[in-house]
Design a protein around this motif. Structure first.
Motif, PDB file in Angstrom:
ATOM      1  N   ASP A 328      26.569 -62.606  80.708  1.00 23.45           N
ATOM      2  CA  ASP A 328      27.646 -63.299  79.977  1.00 23.45           C
ATOM      3  C   ASP A 328      27.198 -63.851  78.622  1.00 23.45           C
ATOM      4  O   ASP A 328      28.015 -64.381  77.879  1.00 23.45           O
ATOM      5  N   LEU A 329      25.915 -63.749  78.318  1.00 23.04           N
ATOM      6  CA  LEU A 329      25.439 -64.303  77.039  1.00 23.04           C
ATOM      7  C   LEU A 329      25.969 -63.464  75.880  1.00 23.04           C
ATOM      8  O   LEU A 329      26.190 -62.252  76.025  1.00 23.04           O
ATOM      9  N   SER A 330      26.139 -64.106  74.731  1.00 25.34           N
ATOM     10  CA  SER A 330      26.570 -63.352  73.528  1.00 25.34           C
ATOM     11  C   SER A 330      25.433 -62.427  73.101  1.00 25.34           C
ATOM     12  O   SER A 330      24.256 -62.661  73.438  1.00 25.34           O
ATOM     13  N   ASP A 331      25.784 -61.408  72.307  1.00 23.81           N
ATOM     14  CA  ASP A 331      24.754 -60.487  71.807  1.00 23.81           C
ATOM     15  C   ASP A 331      23.663 -61.254  71.059  1.00 23.81           C
ATOM     16  O   ASP A 331      22.469 -61.013  71.247  1.00 23.81           O
ATOM     17  N   GLU A 332      24.118 -62.183  70.230  1.00 22.05           N
ATOM     18  CA  GLU A 332      23.167 -62.948  69.411  1.00 22.05           C
ATOM     19  C   GLU A 332      22.144 -63.677  70.289  1.00 22.05           C
ATOM     20  O   GLU A 332      20.941 -63.663  70.032  1.00 22.05           O
ATOM     21  N   GLU A 333      22.667 -64.299  71.366  1.00 17.33           N
ATOM     22  CA  GLU A 333      21.799 -65.070  72.256  1.00 17.33           C
ATOM     23  C   GLU A 333      20.850 -64.145  73.030  1.00 17.33           C
ATOM     24  O   GLU A 333      19.681 -64.465  73.247  1.00 17.33           O
ATOM     25  N   VAL A 334      21.369 -62.990  73.455  1.00 20.06           N
ATOM     26  CA  VAL A 334      20.523 -62.020  74.171  1.00 20.06           C
ATOM     27  C   VAL A 334      19.362 -61.596  73.273  1.00 20.06           C
ATOM     28  O   VAL A 334      18.189 -61.636  73.675  1.00 20.06           O
ATOM     29  N   LEU A 351      10.638 -57.791  65.461  1.00 19.12           N
ATOM     30  CA  LEU A 351      11.650 -57.051  66.223  1.00 19.12           C
ATOM     31  C   LEU A 351      12.987 -57.033  65.495  1.00 19.12           C
ATOM     32  O   LEU A 351      13.509 -58.071  65.099  1.00 19.12           O
ATOM     33  N   THR A 352      13.562 -55.850  65.360  1.00 12.37           N
ATOM     34  CA  THR A 352      14.892 -55.712  64.751  1.00 12.37           C
ATOM     35  C   THR A 352      15.867 -55.260  65.836  1.00 12.37           C
ATOM     36  O   THR A 352      15.672 -54.195  66.435  1.00 12.37           O
ATOM     37  N   PRO A 353      16.929 -56.056  66.112  1.00 15.49           N
ATOM     38  CA  PRO A 353      17.871 -55.683  67.179  1.00 15.49           C
ATOM     39  C   PRO A 353      18.528 -54.334  66.937  1.00 15.49           C
ATOM     40  O   PRO A 353      18.914 -54.019  65.812  1.00 15.49           O
ATOM     41  N   LEU A 354      18.645 -53.542  68.019  1.00 19.00           N
ATOM     42  CA  LEU A 354      19.295 -52.224  67.909  1.00 19.00           C
ATOM     43  C   LEU A 354      20.526 -52.107  68.804  1.00 19.00           C
ATOM     44  O   LEU A 354      21.585 -51.677  68.364  1.00 19.00           O
ATOM     45  N   ALA A 355      20.369 -52.438  70.084  1.00 16.92           N
ATOM     46  CA  ALA A 355      21.498 -52.234  71.018  1.00 16.92           C
ATOM     47  C   ALA A 355      21.261 -53.014  72.303  1.00 16.92           C
ATOM     48  O   ALA A 355      20.119 -53.307  72.663  1.00 16.92           O
TER      49      ALA A 355
END
Ligand SMILES: Cc1cc2nc3c(=O)[nH]c(=O)nc-3n(C[C@H](O)[C@H](O)[C@H](O)COP(=O)(O)OP(=O)(O)OC[C@H]3O[C@@H](n4cnc5c(N)ncnc54)[C@H](O)[C@@H]3O)c2cc1C
Length: 413
Positions: A328-334, A351-355
């Motif tokens: 349930d966490l937001s993408d940003e929080e994940v 680290l650069t977020p991808l998916a």
């Protein structure tokens, strides 16, 4: 003989492959836009993103019968694991599989010497067991945790290694999963390699589908209803048409088998949240990194492009990070929590977020005793046969065995 298979996951594809080999006329209806079900890979900006982190054991006895390992170009992980506890790191290796790591393994403080001897004993006994799936193993069942404790393992090795390692495989860090799954997995780990296909886990599904004549698999064709004549199932309905057949194989996941065919199937689910980053500075080699901290977000991580270089564009790296909750966490929080754990272990990591893949239904739960109660392929309804991992065990191997058995059942009937 005309057979309809509902679902193009590994169970449905294996069933269709065997039926075609035996001369049946087969059509596979798949609700989604591609083959593979839970075993698929996406491509994005030159990265290969498996739909959830999963691995293939080259020792899987059933899969070996249907897959060409050489053509999959399997890329193995290094045995053992890197165990992280706050800023401490230790390498735990399997001296049986990786003799060059024997010394660091024995010196590692993640496991006591008696724990290592117990692990070796367990490996030796699991290797001698004769079974094609977890459910075929003999003996009384218990939870994996009780099994490890009753075999004398210390709480230290259970917490540092077994919980995160098997937690990542069972998607259950509490080790409440059946000890049969632990014993069978140990046999697979000890008698073969742990690997991924060079071009992503989805290649397994694509290779199976490649054995089928063109037009056998119809994607974006959800089956909405089974057609019946009296007691007998005589076909299926898709949004635009009705299709008749001599037999229908329901090769869906357990919830769809319950809803569509009214069949008893295991309830509940265990899931995985898989987060991908383009990564610099994570020096974990080809080993999986395990979080020994119970309260952490990340359970395990691996620089998958070091294992299989095509997972990332040349000169870049792909980090696959698994959490067993936080859906349930937001993408940003994940992304933030993933970065916090990984940079705690590798301060130089960038680290650069991808998916993000949120997969609440990855496997059906496998508590002790579950395998004796799973549905048979044969049903009490004439014309209807079941396939799917939930008839064997929740794995690549189990789903393929279910497809093989379902095909045999159709031919017998
Ligand atoms: C994140 C994750 C990690 C995993 N890790 C591992 C691992 O490391 N090793 C391992 O061995 N196994 C692992 N597994 C388990 C393994 O992938 C599954 O057990 C296996 O893929 C199940 O295959 P299946 O064919 O039984 O079901 P599915 O793959 O679920 O296939 C069922 C198919 O039926 C289709 N369908 C459903 N309803 C309908 C309908 N009404 N009409 C038409 N089609 C329908 C679905 O779209 C789907 O394609 C993992 C699974 C996941 C998701």
């Amino acid at each position: 003989m005309k057979v309809i298979v509902v679902g193009a996951g590994l169970a449905g594809l294996t069933c269709a492959k065997v039926l075609v080999e035996r001369g049946a006329e087969v059509v596979v209806f798949e609700a989604s836009d591609g083959v593979g079900g839970r075993v698929r890979t996406d491509e994005a900006s030159g990265f290969l993103l498996d739909r959830g982190f999963q691995v293939y054991f080259t020792a899987y006895p059933v899969s070996k019968r249907h897959l060409d390992h050489d053509a999959l170009d399997l890329k193995p992980f290094d045995p053992g694991a890197i165990i992280r506890r706050e800023r401490e790191s230790s390498v735990l290796s399997d001296p049986v599989r990786d003799p060059k790591a024997l010394v660091p393994s024995l010196l590692s403080d993640a496991a006591t010497f008696p724990d290592k001897l117990r692990t070796l004993r367990l490996v030796a006994s699991s290797v001698s067991e004769k079974a094609e799936t977890a459910g075929e193993l003999d003996g009384a069942d218990s939870s994996s945790l009780e099994f490890l404790r009753s075999n004398g393992f210390s709480e230290r090795i259970i917490g540092d290694f077994y919980k995160p390692f098997y937690g990542g495989i069972f998607l259950d860090r509490s080790l409440s999963t059946s000890s049969r799954v632990l014993r069978f997995t140990l046999k697979m780990l000890s008698t073969g390699k742990t690997a991924v296909p060079a071009r992503g886990i989805g290649e397994i599904s694509k290779q199976l589908a490649s054995h089928l004549p063109p037009d056998v698999v119809r994607t974006e064709s959800p089956v909405s209803r089974l057609l019946r004549a009296g007691e007998r199932v005589v076909g299926v309905e898709t949004p635009y048409e009705q299709h008749e057949a001599d037999a229908v194989v329901m090769a869906t996941d357990a919830p769809a088998a319950r809803n569509l065919a009214g069949q008893a199937a295991p309830e509940g689910s265990v899931g995985q949240l898989c987060v991908y980053y383009a990564a610099e500075g994570v020096r974990s080699g080809k080993k999986i990194v395990l979080n020994a901290e119970d309260g952490g977000f990340v359970n395990n991580a691996v620089q998958i492009s070091t294992v299989a270089p095509l997972y990332a564009p040349r000169g870049q790296h792909l980090l696959s990070v698994v959490a067993l909750g936080g859906f349930d966490l937001s993408d940003e929080e994940v992304y933030r929590r993933g970065v916090a754990d990984v940079t705690g272990w590798y301060p130089q990591a960038d680290l650069t977020p991808l998916a993000i893949y949120r997969i609440p239904y990855a496997q059906f739960p496998q508590p002790p005793g579950v395998h004796e109660e799973l549905p048979e392929n044969r049903t009490s309804t004439p014309g209807l046969v079941l396939a799917g991992d939930y008839t064997e065990d929740s794995s690549i191997n189990g789903s393929m065995l279910s497809g093989e058995k379902a095909a045999g059942e159709v031919m017998r009937a």
